[in-house]
Design a protein around this motif. Sequence first.
Motif, PDB file in Angstrom:
ATOM      1  N   ALA A 104     -34.433  37.667  -3.088  1.00  0.00           N
ATOM      2  CA  ALA A 104     -34.934  38.191  -4.363  1.00  0.00           C
ATOM      3  C   ALA A 104     -35.884  39.361  -4.144  1.00  0.00           C
ATOM      4  O   ALA A 104     -35.866  40.337  -4.910  1.00  0.00           O
ATOM      5  N   ASP A 105     -36.723  39.289  -3.113  1.00  0.00           N
ATOM      6  CA  ASP A 105     -37.616  40.407  -2.810  1.00  0.00           C
ATOM      7  C   ASP A 105     -36.827  41.653  -2.421  1.00  0.00           C
ATOM      8  O   ASP A 105     -37.168  42.772  -2.828  1.00  0.00           O
ATOM      9  N   LEU A 106     -35.775  41.485  -1.638  1.00  0.00           N
ATOM     10  CA  LEU A 106     -34.982  42.635  -1.219  1.00  0.00           C
ATOM     11  C   LEU A 106     -34.257  43.267  -2.396  1.00  0.00           C
ATOM     12  O   LEU A 106     -34.160  44.498  -2.490  1.00  0.00           O
ATOM     13  N   LEU A 107     -33.744  42.450  -3.311  1.00  0.00           N
ATOM     14  CA  LEU A 107     -33.105  43.007  -4.497  1.00  0.00           C
ATOM     15  C   LEU A 107     -34.115  43.763  -5.365  1.00  0.00           C
ATOM     16  O   LEU A 107     -33.800  44.810  -5.927  1.00  0.00           O
ATOM     17  N   GLN A 108     -35.312  43.219  -5.492  1.00  0.00           N
ATOM     18  CA  GLN A 108     -36.343  43.918  -6.246  1.00  0.00           C
ATOM     19  C   GLN A 108     -36.720  45.231  -5.564  1.00  0.00           C
ATOM     20  O   GLN A 108     -36.919  46.258  -6.237  1.00  0.00           O
ATOM     21  N   ILE A 123     -43.423  48.203  11.466  1.00  0.00           N
ATOM     22  CA  ILE A 123     -42.411  47.767  10.507  1.00  0.00           C
ATOM     23  C   ILE A 123     -43.106  47.399   9.210  1.00  0.00           C
ATOM     24  O   ILE A 123     -44.172  46.780   9.205  1.00  0.00           O
ATOM     25  N   GLY A 124     -42.529  47.835   8.096  1.00  0.00           N
ATOM     26  CA  GLY A 124     -43.048  47.474   6.800  1.00  0.00           C
ATOM     27  C   GLY A 124     -44.436  47.995   6.496  1.00  0.00           C
ATOM     28  O   GLY A 124     -45.172  47.386   5.729  1.00  0.00           O
ATOM     29  N   GLY A 125     -44.844  49.125   7.092  1.00  0.00           N
ATOM     30  CA  GLY A 125     -46.147  49.688   6.805  1.00  0.00           C
ATOM     31  C   GLY A 125     -47.263  49.187   7.699  1.00  0.00           C
ATOM     32  O   GLY A 125     -48.394  49.672   7.598  1.00  0.00           O
ATOM     33  N   HIS A 126     -46.996  48.226   8.580  1.00  0.00           N
ATOM     34  CA  HIS A 126     -48.029  47.754   9.499  1.00  0.00           C
ATOM     35  C   HIS A 126     -47.350  47.444  10.830  1.00  0.00           C
ATOM     36  O   HIS A 126     -46.144  47.644  10.994  1.00  0.00           O
ATOM     37  N   GLN A 146     -50.653  49.098  -1.334  1.00  0.00           N
ATOM     38  CA  GLN A 146     -51.400  48.723  -0.138  1.00  0.00           C
ATOM     39  C   GLN A 146     -51.481  47.208   0.001  1.00  0.00           C
ATOM     40  O   GLN A 146     -51.370  46.674   1.112  1.00  0.00           O
ATOM     41  N   ILE A 147     -51.649  46.514  -1.114  1.00  0.00           N
ATOM     42  CA  ILE A 147     -51.688  45.051  -1.052  1.00  0.00           C
ATOM     43  C   ILE A 147     -50.336  44.503  -0.632  1.00  0.00           C
ATOM     44  O   ILE A 147     -50.251  43.564   0.171  1.00  0.00           O
ATOM     45  N   ALA A 148     -49.244  45.091  -1.145  1.00  0.00           N
ATOM     46  CA  ALA A 148     -47.907  44.636  -0.757  1.00  0.00           C
ATOM     47  C   ALA A 148     -47.656  44.851   0.732  1.00  0.00           C
ATOM     48  O   ALA A 148     -47.020  44.020   1.386  1.00  0.00           O
ATOM     49  N   ALA A 149     -48.165  45.955   1.295  1.00  0.00           N
ATOM     50  CA  ALA A 149     -47.965  46.220   2.721  1.00  0.00           C
ATOM     51  C   ALA A 149     -48.730  45.240   3.602  1.00  0.00           C
ATOM     52  O   ALA A 149     -48.329  44.988   4.741  1.00  0.00           O
ATOM     53  N   GLU A 150     -49.839  44.686   3.097  1.00  0.00           N
ATOM     54  CA  GLU A 150     -50.652  43.755   3.886  1.00  0.00           C
ATOM     55  C   GLU A 150     -50.347  42.296   3.549  1.00  0.00           C
ATOM     56  O   GLU A 150     -51.118  41.414   3.933  1.00  0.00           O
ATOM     57  N   ALA A 192     -52.968  39.356  -7.196  1.00  0.00           N
ATOM     58  CA  ALA A 192     -52.689  40.698  -6.696  1.00  0.00           C
ATOM     59  C   ALA A 192     -51.252  40.798  -6.187  1.00  0.00           C
ATOM     60  O   ALA A 192     -50.558  41.791  -6.435  1.00  0.00           O
ATOM     61  N   LEU A 193     -50.767  39.784  -5.474  1.00  0.00           N
ATOM     62  CA  LEU A 193     -49.392  39.808  -4.985  1.00  0.00           C
ATOM     63  C   LEU A 193     -48.399  39.692  -6.133  1.00  0.00           C
ATOM     64  O   LEU A 193     -47.298  40.251  -6.071  1.00  0.00           O
ATOM     65  N   ALA A 194     -48.757  38.950  -7.183  1.00  0.00           N
ATOM     66  CA  ALA A 194     -47.867  38.868  -8.342  1.00  0.00           C
ATOM     67  C   ALA A 194     -47.724  40.226  -9.010  1.00  0.00           C
ATOM     68  O   ALA A 194     -46.614  40.651  -9.365  1.00  0.00           O
ATOM     69  N   LEU A 195     -48.830  40.947  -9.194  1.00  0.00           N
ATOM     70  CA  LEU A 195     -48.771  42.273  -9.799  1.00  0.00           C
ATOM     71  C   LEU A 195     -48.073  43.278  -8.894  1.00  0.00           C
ATOM     72  O   LEU A 195     -47.448  44.227  -9.382  1.00  0.00           O
ATOM     73  N   ALA A 196     -48.171  43.085  -7.568  1.00  0.00           N
ATOM     74  CA  ALA A 196     -47.475  43.967  -6.623  1.00  0.00           C
ATOM     75  C   ALA A 196     -46.000  43.642  -6.495  1.00  0.00           C
ATOM     76  O   ALA A 196     -45.287  44.322  -5.736  1.00  0.00           O
ATOM     77  N   LEU A 197     -45.513  42.612  -7.216  1.00  0.00           N
ATOM     78  CA  LEU A 197     -44.102  42.201  -7.229  1.00  0.00           C
ATOM     79  C   LEU A 197     -43.634  41.726  -5.864  1.00  0.00           C
ATOM     80  O   LEU A 197     -42.441  41.796  -5.568  1.00  0.00           O
ATOM     81  N   ARG A 198     -44.538  41.236  -5.034  1.00  0.00           N
ATOM     82  CA  ARG A 198     -44.171  40.561  -3.790  1.00  0.00           C
ATOM     83  C   ARG A 198     -44.164  39.058  -4.078  1.00  0.00           C
ATOM     84  O   ARG A 198     -45.065  38.329  -3.676  1.00  0.00           O
ATOM     85  N   TRP A 199     -43.134  38.598  -4.788  1.00  0.00           N
ATOM     86  CA  TRP A 199     -43.154  37.241  -5.294  1.00  0.00           C
ATOM     87  C   TRP A 199     -42.838  36.202  -4.230  1.00  0.00           C
ATOM     88  O   TRP A 199     -43.222  35.045  -4.372  1.00  0.00           O
TER      89      TRP A 199
END
Length: 768
Positions: A142-146, A383-386, A427-431, A461-468
């Motif tokens: 689901a994250d990859l599709l988003q 990878i993935g910003g970090h 930035q929150i999604a990357a961390e 914060a992760l919910a708003l960043a759509l990293r569900w």
Amino acid sequence: MGQPTGEFRQEAVRTRGGELVSGGLLVTVGTPDGSEVRPCPEEWRPQPRRIGRSEPARGPVGGPGRAVGPLALGAGPADLPLLDREADVAQLLGLLAEGRSIRLVGQAGSGRSALLSAVAEAAGDLAPGGVVQLCGHHRTAADLLQDLFAATHHAPGFRPDPGQLAAHLARVGAVVVIDEVEPTGAELEQLLAAAPDCAFLISAAPDSPLLPADSRLQDHPVAGLSRAACLALAARLAGRPLDAAEKAWAVDLWFESEGLPLRFVQAAALLRQRDVAVDALVAAEEDRLDVFGAVRAPVHDPDPAVREGELRGRVPLPSVAETASPAVRLAEGLSEPAQAVLRLAVALGGECPTAPHLPALIDVGQGESALHELADAGLAVSIGGHHRLTAGALELLAPQWPARGCTDGAAQHFAWWVGHSSVSLEQIAAEAEVVIGVLLADRTAGRHASVVRLARAAAPALALALRWGAWERVLDLGLEAARATGSKADEAWFHHELGVFAVCVQEPGRATAELETALTLRAAVGEPRGAAAARRMLDLLRAEGRQLPSGGPAAPAPPRRPVIRAIAQVPWRFKTTPGTAGRTRRTAIAASAAVLAIGVLGTAVALTVAGPEEHRGNDPHSSSDDGTGVPAGRPSPRPSLSPAAGAASPESPGESPTADETEPEPSASTSGPSHSPSASKKPSKSPTAGETATPQPSTPGQPAQPPVVPPVQTPVQPGPPSVTHGPAPSPSSSPTTPSTSPSASSSPPGTPTPTGSASPSASPTTSP
């Protein structure tokens, strides 16, 4: 990255709040009583805008590329050209051009990520949607599709439901490159089916299960490099040519490692550490010469290079066992800042925080240089910003490099950081993986109260960043820690948030159970406002005859297609095998020819499966007795999906192309009857032997041909016809050419009109 400074006090921690749209729901996150969901008003629903084209990222997939470390020539592994992979890149590009989806399989350290980056950079012109590069590290399907939706559509703060997602991604035709995909089996197949017009190039873990027989993917093995390429890689990263002893040592390593590139990146780091020891010997010898003079100095060759080579022979090369597992020896040769970052990464389960966090966590000011030093040594990869540790490094270093309190205060720091207004959601999604690593480290250390504080701050914060996927993981860890501390209020909050998450992902049974538990706990601890919030959510779920609104009906999974439409229409730029170019575009050409013919004629025109000597009759002015476009006395043609064959290719004289190799004539199909001024000035020319402009009609003795739809004309004697380019006379005018001479007016039935010539309606017919 915005990295504010200040004291990390508990009262400074703020909860990030906001709103997002999930399908047809408006989700309010970060309220004191917990998140809430309500139907989204129609005027508030986002209207995603399709991004025209995605450009491939530069460097390794999913993160920054260039590594700047303490190398003699100032270049890291990511700066080197790809060695010994030209055949793999060409083969993968050819498969992607045909619409195939490929999974790269190979051992850890075989260079799959580097190969993905090279193919992604070269595949920019294959698909109309360009190249989309995603990171699959710790991402759910689901994250990859988003992420794919966000990369191809402009709709901030919007997470479509499955029905909306299928509708939006069905119109995307791109090459999708995903590194380190974790979903397998049916979940992976659903991910591919959600974007039927995309070609996927992914890499999976070495222990991934085999693909099912009906999978859309096909495996492409990634083997090790050749011996010459491995020696060149080691010499390039070492910053100097290898001597005879080092070459023999590298050949032994090549046999032992089967040519894995990562092993030679680490071997080059070992050679650089050996050069540091040699430089120390040279400096010590020069110091003795300065102190004692030439009397007591040893006699040696005056050439410094020769003397350095002699001293290098005194420092032994690493043994085979050390080169097979070099992580511990490489770690001992790092600088102090790099060792501190490495110790922190081991404590966080292999995840390295980005450089702005390092001064607050471990008091390392030059964090960027320390991270690049780890990457140059082959101990970390971006990878993935970090950064994260390479495969096998964590298992080897964990017993030798204990945490030693390096994670103390990390949870408090990140709880303050995720709520700060200067920190963006990207930035929150990357961390996200780093935050989860801090939660796991504190859980292992028994600091459950710190886990609760960080989880309550990071979840909104992760919910708003759509990293569900990370949002759900953080809520689970926070609920576990709340039970360990015995805090019923915190436990009720996590149950409530898990219920909201279940509502958003359309799991009503799970949502009801979580919200009922939250309501019971909040009533027990005396939280009337929290209980009212949970009750409102339950009322929304339990409303009689009412379902949660969604953005659209849940569409079934699209059927699997062996070749995607969007990429199959793009001609392949590289050389292909003779006879395969037509087959790769057969479906697209047939469909486009049928649509264009219908637009010109105003009625359905049937196409026939024709051989080299059969042609279409597409005269819009030909008469018909029954109004179907078929002349009187002729049977109806057989319908087909393949266009008729055209004129012979000038590159192959004397041969007529097959139906699969013929492309439709756009000028004759789209513009209707028209006259080209340039074509009208060309004189008539009869084809000679070997230059057949139009195929020959059937002669006696040949098998009967399928009926076609020709214009109403009288057949003439078999003979080589000619193509006449000239002004089209009116239907009432008489031809000046005698009826016995072959011309365009006496073309055999079904002869197609060449591009730029007069339309078939202007061709006079001969009297019987």
